[in-house]
Each structure stands twice: as C-alpha cells, then as structure tokens.
Design an enzyme around this catalytic site. Sequence first.
Site, PDB file in Angstrom:
ATOM      1  N   CYS A 134       0.863  -1.188   0.000  1.00 23.20           N
ATOM      2  CA  CYS A 134       0.000   0.000   0.000  1.00 23.20           C
ATOM      3  C   CYS A 134       0.901   1.240   0.000  1.00 23.20           C
ATOM      4  CB  CYS A 134      -0.898   0.044   1.223  1.00 23.20           C
ATOM      5  SG  CYS A 134      -1.818  -1.475   1.542  1.00 23.20           S
ATOM      6  N   HIS A 141       0.811   5.015  -1.435  1.00 24.19           N
ATOM      7  CA  HIS A 141       0.197   5.861  -0.412  1.00 24.19           C
ATOM      8  C   HIS A 141       1.095   6.130   0.770  1.00 24.19           C
ATOM      9  CE1 HIS A 141      -3.749   5.991  -2.289  1.00 24.19           C
ATOM     10  NE2 HIS A 141      -3.677   4.695  -2.522  1.00 24.19           N
ATOM     11  N   CYS A 196      -7.631  -2.142  -5.151  1.00 27.30           N
ATOM     12  CA  CYS A 196      -6.238  -1.763  -4.871  1.00 27.30           C
ATOM     13  C   CYS A 196      -5.370  -3.008  -4.976  1.00 27.30           C
ATOM     14  CB  CYS A 196      -6.089  -1.209  -3.450  1.00 27.30           C
ATOM     15  SG  CYS A 196      -6.416   0.548  -3.304  1.00 27.30           S
TER      16      CYS A 196
END
Lengths: 270, 103, 216
Positions: A179, A183, A231
Amino acid sequence: MRRGLLVRSGAWAMATLLAGAAAQAQKNTADGIAEYRKMLEDGNPADLFEAKGEALWKQKRGPKNASLESCDLGKGPGVVKGAFVELPRYFADTAKVQDLESRLVSCMQALQGFDGAAIAGTPFGRGEQDNVTALATYVAAASRGLRFSLPQGHPEERRLYEVGKRVFYFRGGPYDFSCASCHGEDGKRIRLQDLPNLTKNPGDGVGFAAWPAYRVSNGQMWGMQLRLNDCYRQQRFPYPGFGSEVTVALGVYMGVNAKGAESIAPAIKR
Amino acid sequence: MADPMRIRAQAQGDKAVVRVLMSHEMETGQRKDSAGKTIPAWFIQEVTASLNGSPVLTAQWGTAVSKNPFMQFTIRGAKAGDKVSVSWVDNRGDKRTDEATVA
Amino acid sequence: MHTIQLPAVPALVVTACGIIGCASMPSSSELDQQARAAIKASFRDQGIAKVDRLNQDLGQRACSGPTPPSPEVAQRIEADALAGIRWPESGRYLGDWREGEKLAQNGRGLTWTDTSAAPRDNGASCYNCHQIDKKEISFGTIGPSLWNYGKLRGVRDPGDAAAAPILQYTWGKLWNSKAYAACSNMPRFGHMQLLDEDQLRHLMALLLDPKSPVNQ
C-alpha cells in the site's frame, strides 16, 4: 460619441475575454479535476444508492422477515447517525473488530436470517452484496460532515491498528508493491490521480474520508471493501476476502490515522 | 418496475428549481461485453414533467445522455406545496413516474 | 467485622490500560507474526493471481516497513540483485523506441483480470510513475522524470564505448531496480519475468535512442 463608446466597450469585453483565457491556461490539472467534481456534486448518483439503502434498512426481509432497524452499528441498536465515523470498532456480540460492511452482513444474518458467509462470497455488484453496498451508502450518508473518531479503547482495536500498519507496508507480488508504494508519501500521483498519504491524516474528505463513493468512469457505487479489493488487484496481489482480517485491519489503520478528518461520504469520483 | 428517481423541488420566489436524479443504465448500444458481444442499446427516450397535473416539460433523449442521468429545470409560477411529477419511458417500453412536493 | 475486598489484580491492569503500548499489547515481533498470519488467511487465488505471490523474498521482507533495513542488509540485497542481472544477448541494447512508447503507455498485465502471465501480454506501466515524453501530460510522479534521459547523460551515439556505462546501468535498472536501491519502488521487470528481452530493448531505445522523442 456612440461609436467611440461601442469601441471602448468592445475593447473592454475583448480584454476580459483574453484575461479569462490566460487564467484558463494557468489553471493546473488538479484544479481542473476539482472543478469537474464540483460540477458533478449536485446530482451525485450516490443519492440513488442512499435512497435504496434507507429503504432496505427499514424493510422487513429475509427468512426472519425482519428489518435492520435494531442493528447495532456501534452506538446502540438502531443508531445510524454518527456510526460511520467510529468504524471499524470492536463488537462484543461477535467478539471481533468489524468494519461497516462486515457489520451490516452480521446484522443481516442475526436479525434477518440471511447466510452471512454466502453474502461475503457473492461478487460485488450482485445479489445481496449489491444491497450491502446500498446500505453502507445510507449509513455513511448519515454521518456526512462529521469527523472521524475511531475508538481505540479495546485491546483488539489497538492490536488491529498495529496489524493494519504492518499489512499496509507488506511488500509482495510480482511488482513488489505494498500500500505504501503509492500511499506512503506526500504529494505523489499515479498518472493524473493524486494519491493521499495514508500513513497519516491526509485531510478532510480525502482517502478513508471519501469512501463509499460513486465512480463516474464505470457508473458503480464502491464501498471501502471494493476499494481495497481493487487496490490489491492493481498491486498484482491475490484476492482479499470480503470482510477479511486484512481489510478490516487496514480500515482501522487508515481510520485511526484520519482522526479529526471530515467525512464527505458518499462522495463522487471520476 | 425500475428503481425510483430522486426528485427535489425547491421554491425560489415565484419559481421552483427541480432537480431529478434518475436510475438507468443508459446503454449506448456501442459497448461490448467481455465475450465480445455487443450490449444492446437501452436508454430513456422521453422525459415529461408536470406541475399539479399540467405538463411543463417534454424532452427527447438519446444515447448521448450518460448512466444515472441528472436533470435540473426551473418552473415559473410554482410555489411551496405544489406537486411536481416526472416520468420517463425507455426504448424497451419500461417506464417510471415519481412525484415530489415543492418545498 | 468489615473486610475490604480488593479488586483482582488482572482486572486492575485491564482497566488502567487505556493507551497504546500497555502491558496487554503483544510484542512487536508477535504483531509481525499476527500480521503475516492475517495475510495468509485473508487472501485466495483468483485467475492468474495465486496466493504464492504472498511469499516474500529477502528484499521484499526487509523493505516491508516504514524504516529502511540496515546498511548491511541493504548492501546484500543490492549485491544479490546485481549478480542476478541477465545482460542482453549479443550485447544489443537498443530496440525500437516506437514500440517502447507503446509499452510505456500500457498498464495491463498480471492482475487477476488479465488472462495470461506471458511477458508479451504485459505492458511496462512506465507512465503510471514517470514523466517520459513531454507530449504525454498524463504521467505520474512516484518516480523521477525521464524526459531527455539519454540527452542529459550525454548519450549521442549509443554504439560509442563512452555510452556503455549508461547503457549498462539503464539495462540493469530495468532488469532489477533493486540492484541500485534495495527498497526501490520500481518493479523488477527482467528478474520477475514481467517483460522479455525484446520488450526491454524497446524501452531502452525510448530512453537512449538519440532519435527518440524523449531526447529531442
């Protein structure tokens, strides 16, 4: 005299037009996208899902022919307003931390007699899974404008925050993505899509505070479960189970980090 | 019967601003599914609106209007308490009518 | 006689426990294990994306955190990566920049909605993270701009011996980005068999061919 006046007003009009054009050229892409979103705000099709969700909340359904009006979303049975900004949280009756969508499925099972595992196994956009999305949209809308304040008083809530943080940074798959690859930093974007830094509070109406949302590009209503699912698809990971511990842990991590951020859900996205 | 529309009607002086959100797939007939088959066209063809039973608007739509369409219009002479009704008919003959009261 | 009942000690500990890091919280390594267990239990196979993708190699594991690994571990990752690079056959580094641009634009491949894992069916996704040709305004900023890549590095004739180090570095970076930065965000296009040698040559040309739009 009149002609002079006309010429002057013509020149003024021209000057305004040119100034306008110059201002247009200076406007950057992020502003352009924000302007487009503002234009779409009125008439967000998420309203349709919110209306459908409200009807489903109140309607007697399932083998037990009962409504969801006594479902406890964390603030007491039937309390919808304010529940969204305190999820995920620990629930004593299921003895685990649950996010909005998995909690809705628990209530659909306990109160209405639906098969929770079957709903969890149903692909997004189909059957009862579609209804879960509408219900999630309704519940989120009831907290619009409120600020995130996930509880961290229970040991399980704290443990899942720590698990969520480790999951967030877990690198894997053929692309070595986590992730954090997208991010984990401020001010980055993928193509023209700005990426919020989810290791901290990214601000009002951003990241965790912007889902569920209606995506104009594919005309679909997406809750956080589907957002995380997609995602992971783009990270080239295998498929995360609906309501699985990984997805709930990530919700705790992002939600706690977003403490104080204003929720704009259900939002609209390109 | 199709999913309900969301209609909001707000009185503003001697007019009412009406905002309608319709639930419809609005397929253009150009798209292909994952198997390569063309998805048949399915779209709203006619929209009508009336105020207290009298027609105030008729619209002919085509495939340029996108999914879950949003329409906004203003009715002169409408006041709080008046009934606004919006109807649509699509190319399959499906229809939907919903009502709202001007607030 | 009135006896005072003291609350049991464990209950005291629990009620006093209101902040992160108190006694009832598992240790950091226990939490690491719990996270790994959660990951193992939460995913399933879907299409070509199998759960064995979750098996981490040394580099992935060492770079799975907010802080970088120690310099020793980082060096080992980089050395292993460098040693594993496969250099192009017959020393031919450059292909067709037009094909390179197509690959750079193509973001498909290896997701569970893609049907084949063969390199020829994959894109390189370069524009997702990088600016490359200035004409393309839809570019990401996760990686540095590659505009004028060859030009800025003084590559006027790729066949010249002076250009060799740049060609080698660029090929190496594409093959295995971790050879030069242990925790690089960039996928390992050669090492993980995401792209084949021909495709890598096309990307090399996009970046280094003096006739490529990138170097104008």
